[in-house]
Design an enzyme around this catalytic site. Sequence first.
Site, PDB file in Angstrom:
ATOM      1  N   ASP A  34      -9.297   3.739  -3.044  1.00 28.74           N
ATOM      2  CA  ASP A  34      -9.668   3.719  -1.949  1.00 28.74           C
ATOM      3  C   ASP A  34     -11.182   3.860  -2.786  1.00 28.74           C
ATOM      4  O   ASP A  34     -12.032   5.279  -2.145  1.00 28.74           O
ATOM      5  CB  ASP A  34      -9.269   3.955  -1.068  1.00 28.74           C
ATOM      6  CG  ASP A  34      -8.042   4.034  -0.813  1.00 28.74           C
ATOM      7  OD1 ASP A  34      -8.065   2.966  -0.920  1.00 28.74           O
ATOM      8  OD2 ASP A  34      -7.885   4.300   0.488  1.00 28.74           O
ATOM      9  N   GLU A  58       2.707   7.264  -1.698  1.00 25.36           N
ATOM     10  CA  GLU A  58       2.363   8.814  -2.231  1.00 25.36           C
ATOM     11  C   GLU A  58       2.321   9.914  -0.220  1.00 25.36           C
ATOM     12  O   GLU A  58       2.329  10.981  -1.052  1.00 25.36           O
ATOM     13  CB  GLU A  58       1.141   8.854  -2.703  1.00 25.36           C
ATOM     14  CG  GLU A  58       0.051   7.702  -3.601  1.00 25.36           C
ATOM     15  CD  GLU A  58      -0.534   6.752  -1.886  1.00 25.36           C
ATOM     16  OE1 GLU A  58      -1.323   5.533  -2.818  1.00 25.36           O
ATOM     17  OE2 GLU A  58      -0.189   6.680  -1.008  1.00 25.36           O
ATOM     18  N   ASP A  94       0.480  -1.612   0.136  1.00 26.94           N
ATOM     19  CA  ASP A  94      -0.094   0.081   0.010  1.00 26.94           C
ATOM     20  C   ASP A  94       0.769   1.156   0.129  1.00 26.94           C
ATOM     21  O   ASP A  94       2.188   1.518   0.238  1.00 26.94           O
ATOM     22  CB  ASP A  94      -1.355  -0.091   1.378  1.00 26.94           C
ATOM     23  CG  ASP A  94      -1.687   0.399   1.397  1.00 26.94           C
ATOM     24  OD1 ASP A  94      -2.292   1.660  -0.147  1.00 26.94           O
ATOM     25  OD2 ASP A  94      -2.643   0.390   2.198  1.00 26.94           O
TER      26      ASP A  94
END
Length: 678
Positions: free
Chosen positions: A472, A408, A405
């Site tokens: 998401d 960023e 995950d």
Amino acid sequence: MDTPRPQLLDFQFHQNNDSFTLHFQQRLILTHSKDNPCLWIGSGIADIDMFRGNFSIKDKLQEKIALTDAIVSQSPDGWLIHFSRGSDISATLNISADDQGRLLLELQNDNLNHNRIWLRLAAQPEDHIYGCGEQFSYFDLRGKPFPLWTSEQGVGRNKQTYVTWQADCKENAGGDYYWTFFPQPTFVSTQKYYCHVDNSCYMNFDFSAPEYHELALWEDKATLRFECADTYISLLEKLTALLGRQPELPDWIYDGVTLGIQGGTEVCQKKLDTMRNAGVKVNGIWAQDWSGIRMTSFGKRVMWNWKWNSENYPQLDSRIKQWNQEGVQFLAYINPYVASDKDLCEEAAQHGYLAKDASGGDYLVEFGEFYGGVVDLTNPEAYAWFKEVIKKNMIELGCGGWMADFGEYLPTDTYLHNGVSAEIMHNAWPALWAKCNYEALEETGKLGEILFFMRAGSTGSQKYSTMMWAGDQNVDWSLDDGLASVVPAALSLAMTGHGLHHSDIGGYTTLFEMKRSKELLLRWCDFSAFTPMMRTHEGNRPGDNWQFDGDAETIAHFARMTTVFTTLKPYLKEAVALNAKSGLPVMRPLFLHYEDDAHTYTLKYQYLLGRDILVAPVHEEGRSDWTLYLPEDNWVHAWTGEAFRGGEVTVNAPIGKPPVFYRADSEWAALFASLKSI
């Protein structure tokens, strides 16, 4: 000056007084004159503020100057253009071919204080533009600017919606149409060329003007590469030869759904038994809380300390072996940060493995009511250490895969081991994170057996990220952030060189009044059966959402759709193998195979799965029929066997029978016909 050198036979450069044009394989790339210059330079100071992965980006622009004068000379490799405005404002453009014959433009501002570039590429009003990484709101990018900066994708992503306004009010988290986990400075034009920019700085690709595309870069130099082809399929093969391609997927991926479960070993076992006993094909359990749970106001989150939490998951090691014998993999979770209150962060800090702040201390990022350190992946020792964490704590445990995950959140005011500005490294970070995971598999001989999947990406993710997922999405029907948004996301990534994509079945983000309905979960399941991977997620607030075991009807639905998915295994494997071999994506825009059909260039909510299946997911609530477009061909409706020739059609589309068609002339037609009896 018009005579091309032998190694530049595909280039045509014409100069007339103070103007010039550059063609590459009959495509006009650059045109310049005093009245219409192609280059501006300037200076600015970036004002970038991050809060929990949401960025506010402003440019304190000090000057922007058109370079109207151009002096052209020949160089050993091609042409050299000296642009200027007056005596002290200038830049140099070198035009040549790289070692593969691609057009190479290398631009350098002569004064390094000029740290802004605006370069205009020639365009035609009728051009369509695709790519720029993963774009959720638009597939055809023509007509809008697209800032390229990896970040959270936003909650709502549309400034006209109430959800976006609520998220903006809470923590500037609403986002906009261009917010994305995976921005990339690569686009494909319907003139059948691609343009790729090597830089990783903040950029803005503006496709608004009819006669040009303006590429803005926050740097003093730029390198652009172009390549042309006669077909889009050939063009993608060339693009992926430059960027890299994903390896084939592990065989177990095609054997059912990966169930997202949290709560411990016995909860996983109980839910697995419930689903399998009802006929659901299950290939794995994905337990993101394998390392522990942290409760926040956002909801249930993972403990960022990447080791097995034996209190929550007792006897997990032996249970993984048991599940493997039963054909079920165990998948975990990891990201490139370490929680500041846990021992992995302490270990990293002791060895100097964390990114630093201005005072030389460890830079701790606020991730939502807790802090974490950023493992400095530019530090070779830190990079090797984190690979060992993956190998020892995940691969040796027996994990068949994991979600890799984030990526960023690199703050632009942190200091890195390699000495490169974090503002420049920010967009490059996701690919560096992907490479760390990829090498952990490669060095243990597990590439092709273990799968990791990512949401963040950048140039290089094509080679190093074994699977993307759409991040998401909201647990709703919105076009910009719900079920529908996954389709343009997959197609834009396909045109950027990454051909393996899937999404959380049912979405993830559960905030404000949003709660996942049963209907949404079932429709998303229908869609996911026609993608390379089926995987569920409970969402950030599991108790608010309808889950895969919500009732007997839902379980039966998963049993049927996982049977559909596993039936397609040989077809999907062939499509995935072709992606690995030639870069032809698994989920494809229709125009890849129907170039002469103008209507296919504007379709963003339907796609081809491989060559022979057309899918148009139902993405509106309460629908029992659906209207879609079929390019001219011999089509068969998968659920009725009815034949169609093409054009706009409306079909019944109850839950469990999404709008799916196959080519009657396909070598797989008999396999597809068997879906009707499932």
